[in-house]
Design a protein around this motif. Structure first.
Motif, PDB file in Angstrom:
ATOM      1  N   ASP A 254       0.817  -1.219   0.000  1.00 37.82           N
ATOM      2  CA  ASP A 254       0.000   0.000   0.000  1.00 37.82           C
ATOM      3  C   ASP A 254       0.855   1.276   0.000  1.00 37.82           C
ATOM      4  O   ASP A 254       0.337   2.377   0.168  1.00 37.82           O
ATOM      5  CB  ASP A 254      -0.966  -0.014   1.196  1.00 37.82           C
ATOM      6  CG  ASP A 254      -0.235  -0.382   2.491  1.00 37.82           C
ATOM      7  OD1 ASP A 254       0.997  -0.648   2.423  1.00 37.82           O
ATOM      8  OD2 ASP A 254      -0.883  -0.387   3.558  1.00 37.82           O
ATOM      9  N   ALA A 255       2.154   1.128  -0.207  1.00 42.73           N
ATOM     10  CA  ALA A 255       3.023   2.321  -0.233  1.00 42.73           C
ATOM     11  C   ALA A 255       2.832   3.076  -1.555  1.00 42.73           C
ATOM     12  O   ALA A 255       2.513   2.473  -2.578  1.00 42.73           O
ATOM     13  CB  ALA A 255       4.479   1.904  -0.077  1.00 42.73           C
ATOM     14  N   ILE A 256       3.008   4.397  -1.505  1.00 40.09           N
ATOM     15  CA  ILE A 256       2.795   5.210  -2.710  1.00 40.09           C
ATOM     16  C   ILE A 256       4.111   5.801  -3.247  1.00 40.09           C
ATOM     17  O   ILE A 256       5.095   5.912  -2.519  1.00 40.09           O
ATOM     18  CB  ILE A 256       1.780   6.354  -2.467  1.00 40.09           C
ATOM     19  CG1 ILE A 256       2.234   7.255  -1.306  1.00 40.09           C
ATOM     20  CG2 ILE A 256       0.388   5.788  -2.207  1.00 40.09           C
ATOM     21  CD1 ILE A 256       1.391   8.518  -1.160  1.00 40.09           C
ATOM     22  N   VAL A 257       4.059   6.171  -4.526  1.00 34.04           N
ATOM     23  CA  VAL A 257       5.220   6.757  -5.202  1.00 34.04           C
ATOM     24  C   VAL A 257       4.879   8.200  -5.585  1.00 34.04           C
ATOM     25  O   VAL A 257       3.801   8.461  -6.129  1.00 34.04           O
ATOM     26  CB  VAL A 257       5.540   5.990  -6.500  1.00 34.04           C
ATOM     27  CG1 VAL A 257       6.682   6.659  -7.255  1.00 34.04           C
ATOM     28  CG2 VAL A 257       5.890   4.543  -6.194  1.00 34.04           C
ATOM     29  N   MET A 258       5.818   9.107  -5.305  1.00 26.92           N
ATOM     30  CA  MET A 258       5.587  10.519  -5.644  1.00 26.92           C
ATOM     31  C   MET A 258       6.763  11.076  -6.458  1.00 26.92           C
ATOM     32  O   MET A 258       7.869  10.535  -6.426  1.00 26.92           O
ATOM     33  CB  MET A 258       5.446  11.345  -4.359  1.00 26.92           C
ATOM     34  CG  MET A 258       4.414  10.784  -3.408  1.00 26.92           C
ATOM     35  SD  MET A 258       4.176  11.793  -1.934  1.00 26.92           S
ATOM     36  CE  MET A 258       3.263  13.179  -2.601  1.00 26.92           C
ATOM     37  N   HIS A 259       6.492  12.161  -7.163  1.00 30.15           N
ATOM     38  CA  HIS A 259       7.551  12.887  -7.897  1.00 30.15           C
ATOM     39  C   HIS A 259       6.996  14.290  -8.131  1.00 30.15           C
ATOM     40  O   HIS A 259       5.844  14.430  -8.538  1.00 30.15           O
ATOM     41  CB  HIS A 259       7.840  12.185  -9.235  1.00 30.15           C
ATOM     42  CG  HIS A 259       9.093  12.668  -9.926  1.00 30.15           C
ATOM     43  ND1 HIS A 259       9.284  13.985 -10.288  1.00 30.15           N
ATOM     44  CD2 HIS A 259      10.211  12.012 -10.325  1.00 30.15           C
ATOM     45  CE1 HIS A 259      10.477  14.116 -10.860  1.00 30.15           C
ATOM     46  NE2 HIS A 259      11.062  12.934 -10.896  1.00 30.15           N
ATOM     47  N   PRO A 260       7.790  15.342  -7.861  1.00 24.91           N
ATOM     48  CA  PRO A 260       7.237  16.696  -8.028  1.00 24.91           C
ATOM     49  C   PRO A 260       7.070  17.104  -9.490  1.00 24.91           C
ATOM     50  O   PRO A 260       6.359  18.067  -9.787  1.00 24.91           O
ATOM     51  CB  PRO A 260       8.272  17.586  -7.334  1.00 24.91           C
ATOM     52  CG  PRO A 260       9.554  16.811  -7.405  1.00 24.91           C
ATOM     53  CD  PRO A 260       9.172  15.361  -7.369  1.00 24.91           C
ATOM     54  N   GLY A 261       7.720  16.375 -10.409  1.00 23.62           N
ATOM     55  CA  GLY A 261       7.731  16.786 -11.805  1.00 23.62           C
ATOM     56  C   GLY A 261       8.633  17.987 -11.963  1.00 23.62           C
ATOM     57  O   GLY A 261       8.863  18.703 -10.994  1.00 23.62           O
ATOM     58  N   PRO A 262       9.172  18.232 -13.127  1.00 23.60           N
ATOM     59  CA  PRO A 262       9.130  17.364 -14.315  1.00 23.60           C
ATOM     60  C   PRO A 262      10.011  16.113 -14.127  1.00 23.60           C
ATOM     61  O   PRO A 262      11.018  16.190 -13.436  1.00 23.60           O
ATOM     62  CB  PRO A 262       9.691  18.277 -15.417  1.00 23.60           C
ATOM     63  CG  PRO A 262      10.528  19.305 -14.710  1.00 23.60           C
ATOM     64  CD  PRO A 262       9.927  19.470 -13.362  1.00 23.60           C
ATOM     65  N   MET A 263       9.578  15.001 -14.745  1.00 24.86           N
ATOM     66  CA  MET A 263      10.310  13.743 -14.559  1.00 24.86           C
ATOM     67  C   MET A 263      11.312  13.510 -15.690  1.00 24.86           C
ATOM     68  O   MET A 263      11.046  13.892 -16.829  1.00 24.86           O
ATOM     69  CB  MET A 263       9.333  12.566 -14.637  1.00 24.86           C
ATOM     70  CG  MET A 263       8.416  12.413 -13.484  1.00 24.86           C
ATOM     71  SD  MET A 263       7.383  10.950 -13.747  1.00 24.86           S
ATOM     72  CE  MET A 263       5.966  11.627 -14.578  1.00 24.86           C
ATOM     73  N   ASN A 264      12.402  12.823 -15.360  1.00 24.93           N
ATOM     74  CA  ASN A 264      13.233  12.205 -16.396  1.00 24.93           C
ATOM     75  C   ASN A 264      12.799  10.748 -16.420  1.00 24.93           C
ATOM     76  O   ASN A 264      13.321   9.927 -15.657  1.00 24.93           O
ATOM     77  CB  ASN A 264      14.722  12.244 -16.023  1.00 24.93           C
ATOM     78  CG  ASN A 264      15.271  13.650 -15.903  1.00 24.93           C
ATOM     79  OD1 ASN A 264      15.137  14.450 -16.822  1.00 24.93           O
ATOM     80  ND2 ASN A 264      15.910  13.952 -14.787  1.00 24.93           N
TER      81      ASN A 264
END
Ligand code: NCD
Length: 306
Positions: A254-264
């Protein structure tokens, strides 16, 4: 609450919770077909962007407009800044226009702090150099709370180019205030010297930390801020610190993945991980508008959210 929002450290736990709870109330407005409140009618918000931005600029603009403020968008390209006008002179021009709030993104760490001495309105830091990006930390905390509930005791892992990341610094400060336990994972060359004084743990072993994480936040490798080689090659970086399918499988279910963007995509994060239902990357953008509405509303002293 302080008059300005320059650092995540400006926020007490009560301030941070008030912003997150207000954002939760305002989220209902974003779900309506008419997404507008009269709260900031007659107030002026200036968006002052000296550095490139997609999400943050659009998000602050949408937030101010949904609260009925008058919005002036200023970007350094195409303005007198490209003729050499200083930040101070630009600030005095804004002052003459009667800005109630100035949202500033600038390549120099500390620019929002300087600006706060020159204008009467509230200053909101939308990213200053490698220093801070407090509204990103707030929208990240809001996104985590929506998926996981309270952040108290939650294990948050932030991975990658911490050295150049204002997102990492603001997140560490805010998450510590909210009672979460943060671990930074990065190659030693991409950690700031001062990291020992930050309220978090540090690890160099992503595979060891992943199974114990409630949230894994990947950071962009900020090539535009790198004037030297910080790692042997992109492939090597990706192999040791990238979140690919195999590593994703090591996270709790149930763990989540985040990224602020912009992504490589393909470097710090694999496309299929970024697009998985356990990724909050698109939600983070939507939540950015609501969170920034809450910040503007509280700084400019609106009376009622209804
Ligand atoms: C971040 C920024 O500009 O600091 N992006 C953002 O605001 N959404 C992170 C980045 O550029 O990597």
């Amino acid at each position: 609450m302080n008059k300005h929002l320059i650092s995540a450290a400006d926020l007490s736990k009560d301030d941070a919770l008030l912003i997150l709870d207000t954002a939760e109330e305002l989220a209902a407005v974003s779900e309506r077909s008419i997404k507008k409140l009269p709260t900031l009618r007659g107030r002026t918000v200036v968006n002052l962007f000296f550095e490139d931005s997609t999400r943050t600029r659009i998000s602050f603009e949408a937030a101010a407009k949904r609260l009925s403020a008058d919005v002036i968008n200023f970007s350094a390209k195409g303005s007198s800044v490209s003729k050499g006008e200083s930040l101070k002179d630009t600030a005095l021009t804004l002052e003459a226009m009667g800005a109630d709030a100035v949202v500033i993104r600038h390549g120099a760490s500390g620019a929002p702090h300087r600006l706060a001495n020159w204008v009467r309105g509230s200053v909101v830091n939308a990213g200053d150099g490698t220093h801070e990006h407090p509204t990103q930390a707030l929208l990240d905390a809001f996104s985590m709370r929506r998926r996981l509930g309270s952040l108290e005791g939650r294990k948050i892992t932030i991975v990658g180019d911490v050295l150049h990341s204002r997102v990492a610094r603001s997140n560490v400060l805010l998450l510590a205030t909210l009672g979460a336990e943060v671990t930074l994972v990065a190659p030693p060359t991409l950690l700031p010297v001062s990291v020992g004084t930050w309220p978090c743990e540090v690890s160099y072993d992503l595979d060891a930390v992943l199974p114990k994480s409630d949230v894994v936040m990947m950071l962009r490798v900020q090539k535009e801020r790198m004037n030297a080689a910080y790692f042997p090659s992109e492939r090597e970086y990706s192999r040791r610190y990238g979140l690919d399918r195999d590593r994703f499988a090591k996270m709790p279910e149930d763990a989540i993945v985040m990224h602020p963007g912009p992504m490589n995509r393909g470097m710090e994060i694999a496309a299929e991980v970024a697009d998985s239902p356990r990724s909050t990357i698109v939600e983070q953008v939507a939540n950015g508008v609501t969170t920034r509405m809450a910040v503007l509303y509280l700084l400019l002293g609106g009376e009622s959210a209804q």
